[in-house]
Design a protein around this motif. Structure first.
Motif, short mmCIF file in Angstrom:
data_model
loop_
_atom_site.label_atom_id
_atom_site.label_comp_id
_atom_site.label_asym_id
_atom_site.label_seq_id
_atom_site.Cartn_x
_atom_site.Cartn_y
_atom_site.Cartn_z
N GLY A 30 1.61 20.36 -7.28
CA GLY A 30 1.80 20.30 -5.66
C GLY A 30 0.15 20.14 -5.36
N VAL A 31 -0.62 20.71 -6.00
CA VAL A 31 -2.20 20.44 -5.39
C VAL A 31 -2.55 19.03 -5.64
N VAL A 32 -2.08 18.49 -6.66
CA VAL A 32 -2.46 17.14 -7.03
C VAL A 32 -1.63 16.16 -6.01
N CYS A 33 -0.29 16.38 -5.81
CA CYS A 33 0.33 15.43 -4.89
C CYS A 33 -0.15 15.58 -3.42
N ALA A 34 -0.46 16.84 -3.14
CA ALA A 34 -0.93 16.91 -1.63
C ALA A 34 -2.37 16.48 -1.53
N SER A 35 -3.04 16.40 -2.52
CA SER A 35 -4.46 15.79 -2.56
C SER A 35 -4.27 14.28 -2.10
N LEU A 36 -3.52 13.75 -3.03
CA LEU A 36 -3.46 12.28 -2.99
C LEU A 36 -2.76 11.89 -1.71
N TYR A 37 -1.72 12.73 -1.14
CA TYR A 37 -1.14 12.44 -0.09
C TYR A 37 -2.14 12.26 1.20
N PHE A 38 -2.94 13.39 1.21
CA PHE A 38 -4.12 13.37 2.46
C PHE A 38 -5.20 12.27 2.06
N ILE A 39 -5.44 12.23 1.00
CA ILE A 39 -6.28 10.85 0.79
C ILE A 39 -5.92 9.71 1.02
N PHE A 40 -4.53 9.29 0.98
CA PHE A 40 -3.84 7.98 1.12
C PHE A 40 -3.72 8.02 2.70
N LYS A 41 -3.29 9.02 3.16
CA LYS A 41 -3.10 9.16 4.81
C LYS A 41 -4.27 8.91 5.58
N LYS A 42 -5.42 9.49 5.02
CA LYS A 42 -6.63 9.13 5.69
C LYS A 42 -7.10 7.64 5.67
N ARG A 43 -6.71 7.16 4.49
CA ARG A 43 -7.06 5.74 4.59
C ARG A 43 -5.97 4.84 5.20
N LYS A 86 0.71 -1.20 0.10
CA LYS A 86 0.01 0.01 -0.07
C LYS A 86 1.01 1.13 0.06
N LYS A 87 1.80 1.14 0.82
CA LYS A 87 2.85 2.42 1.02
C LYS A 87 3.42 2.70 -0.31
N ILE A 88 3.86 1.65 -1.06
CA ILE A 88 4.68 1.69 -2.37
C ILE A 88 3.87 2.23 -3.37
N SER A 89 2.31 1.63 -3.38
CA SER A 89 1.52 2.28 -4.45
C SER A 89 1.01 3.38 -4.06
N SER A 90 0.78 4.01 -2.91
CA SER A 90 0.56 5.35 -2.65
C SER A 90 1.71 6.20 -3.12
N TRP A 91 2.78 6.17 -2.73
CA TRP A 91 3.84 7.00 -3.25
C TRP A 91 4.03 7.02 -4.84
N ALA A 92 3.91 5.75 -5.16
CA ALA A 92 3.86 5.75 -6.89
C ALA A 92 2.94 6.34 -7.39
N ALA A 93 1.59 6.35 -6.87
CA ALA A 93 0.47 7.47 -7.46
C ALA A 93 0.72 9.06 -7.38
N ILE A 94 1.31 9.17 -6.03
CA ILE A 94 1.72 10.66 -5.77
C ILE A 94 2.78 11.16 -6.85
N LEU A 95 3.88 10.35 -7.02
CA LEU A 95 4.85 10.73 -8.01
C LEU A 95 4.25 10.89 -9.49
N PHE A 96 3.38 9.84 -9.62
CA PHE A 96 2.98 9.81 -11.23
C PHE A 96 2.36 11.11 -11.69
N ALA A 97 1.43 11.74 -10.75
CA ALA A 97 0.78 12.96 -11.11
C ALA A 97 1.75 14.10 -11.36
N LEU A 115 3.14 13.07 -14.65
CA LEU A 115 2.41 13.13 -16.13
C LEU A 115 2.34 14.49 -16.62
N ILE A 116 2.18 15.58 -15.65
CA ILE A 116 2.06 16.81 -15.94
C ILE A 116 3.27 17.36 -16.69
N GLY A 117 4.44 17.08 -16.14
CA GLY A 117 5.74 17.52 -16.62
C GLY A 117 5.84 16.70 -18.12
#
Length: 390
Positions: free
Chosen positions: A374-387, A331-342, A345-347
């Motif tokens: 930053g907004v996308v990464c922060a949003s994903l971080y708080f979502i994964f943290k909450k779960r 789960k941790k690896i997948s969460s960080w992978a999703a955060i770094l993916f945003a 993708l934009i870049g």
């Protein structure tokens, strides 16, 4: 040839069933013995001498050996009308012809003779007229292999004779005969004294067997709590031996009760009555110990099954915990992978070499792209943290 004699001979030709261990059968008898199976083709009408399969044969008068005859006819001539005279013939795996001749001389019942020929009988006492037929199961503990070896002995006890038939190495009747011959007063009590001595030897033989089984059970208890995976098989094998010993000792109590019931009717000597009651006490003790062993082994088997189940549950728990920990890491690896993916993708989108792209020449395009990342990464971080993924 009489009808019952024919039936006895035919019965003996059925497959010989053995209850003792093969190792014991390959050993010779403690005393000298000749192979009784080598004369199967002998003419049934030919007299059988006492040289075949005879351990010992003797005539006693007033408790002392007076003659060692060479044939059953000689023994039979010494007995009738001679008070205080008794014959004792000991046979080891005799041929059926020899038993049939003995049956004719001593008027033995056909059913008892068939049992003695075929062997593999349960311990019992049967009375045919003035003759007792007794079957006993002897036992001995083999220290080298930690196993119990069972033997079988049949006794025909008449008013003035005893005929013993063994189908295994134990018990050693030569020691019993020597003990009785060293005590003429006891031997003078007649055939019942021989029956007592054999019963006493068989019952006393259970003591070292019980001690050996107790030692095995103690070892098994240690192995059970030590987690030895082979202990279940050993419990099963020992349980089979205890059951076999129970089948040997249990019927002895009924035999001793039957003998005691006939003390007054058949005029058993008072001193011999005391001896037989002592044997009955020892037999009762042996039977109770064996019954206790069986219950102990059942309890040990239950405890072993419980311990095995507990160990399996612990192993399953450990596997589940390991799987749970692995899932958390995934789960941790997948969460960080999703955060770094945003931001990747934009870049990647704005790094493409196209001239006509929205916001490509916008002055605030770069800050906007950084802010969006930053907004996308922060949003994903708080979502994964909450779960609780992070």
């Amino acid at each position: 040839m009489s009808d019952w004699r024919v039936r006895a001979v035919r019965a003996s030709k059925r497959p010989f069933s053995r209850t003792t261990r093969p190792a014991a059968d390959r050993s010779p008898a403690p005393e000298h013995s000749m192979d009784p199976r080598s004369d199967q083709n002998q003419d049934d009408d030919q007299p059988v001498t006492l040289e075949r399969s005879v351990v010992d044969a003797a005539v006693y008068r007033d408790g002392r050996r007076i003659e060692a005859p060479a044939s059953l006819a000689e023994i039979y001539r010494e007995l009738p009308g001679k008070p205080g005279t008794m014959a004792w013939i000991g046979l080891y795996r005799p041929a059926e012809a020899q038993l049939v001749e003995a049956a004719e001389k001593f008027d033995l019942h056909e059913l008892a003779v068939e049992d003695a020929i075929v062997a593999h009988q349960r311990p019992k006492l049967e009375r045919y007229g003035d003759t007792l037929f007794v079957v006993l199961r002897a036992a001995r503990y083999l220290d080298d292999v930690e196993e119990v070896d069972f033997g079988e002995i049949h006794l025909f006890v008449g008013p003035d004779f005893v005929l013993t038939v063994r189908h295994s190495q134990s018990p050693d009747l030569s020691m019993i005969r020597g003990r009785l011959e060293a005590d003429p007063e006891l031997l003078a009590l007649g055939p019942e004294a021989v029956l007592y001595a054999v019963l006493d030897a068989v019952v006393d033989g259970y003591a070292p067997v019980i001690a050996g089984l107790q030692h095995d059970i103690d070892e098994i208890e240690t192995e059970v709590f030590g987690g030895d995976p082979r202990v279940s098989r050993r419990i099963y094998e020992l349980s089979r031996e205890v059951i076999e010993l129970q089948r040997a000792t249990g019927p002895l109590l009924e035999i001793m009760r039957a003998l005691e019931a006939g003390f007054q009717k058949y005029g058993t000597d008072e001193e011999l009555q005391r001896y037989l009651r002592d044997v009955a006490d020892h037999a009762t003790y042996a039977a109770e110990r064996v019954d206790g062993f069986r219950q102990m082994l059942q309890n040990i088997l239950t405890v072993n099954a419980t311990l095995v189940s507990q160990r399996q549950n612990e192993e399953m728990k450990q596997l589940a915990e390991a799987g749970h920990a692995q899932n958390d890491e995934i789960k941790k690896i997948s969460s960080w992978a999703a955060i770094l993916f945003a931001p990747t993708l934009i870049g990647t989108v704005y790094g493409m070499n196209f001239d006509s792209m929205p916001e490509l020449h916008w002055a605030f395009g770069y800050p906007f792209a950084i802010a969006l990342m930053g907004v996308v990464c922060a949003s994903l971080y708080f979502i994964f943290k909450k779960r609780d993924w992070l």
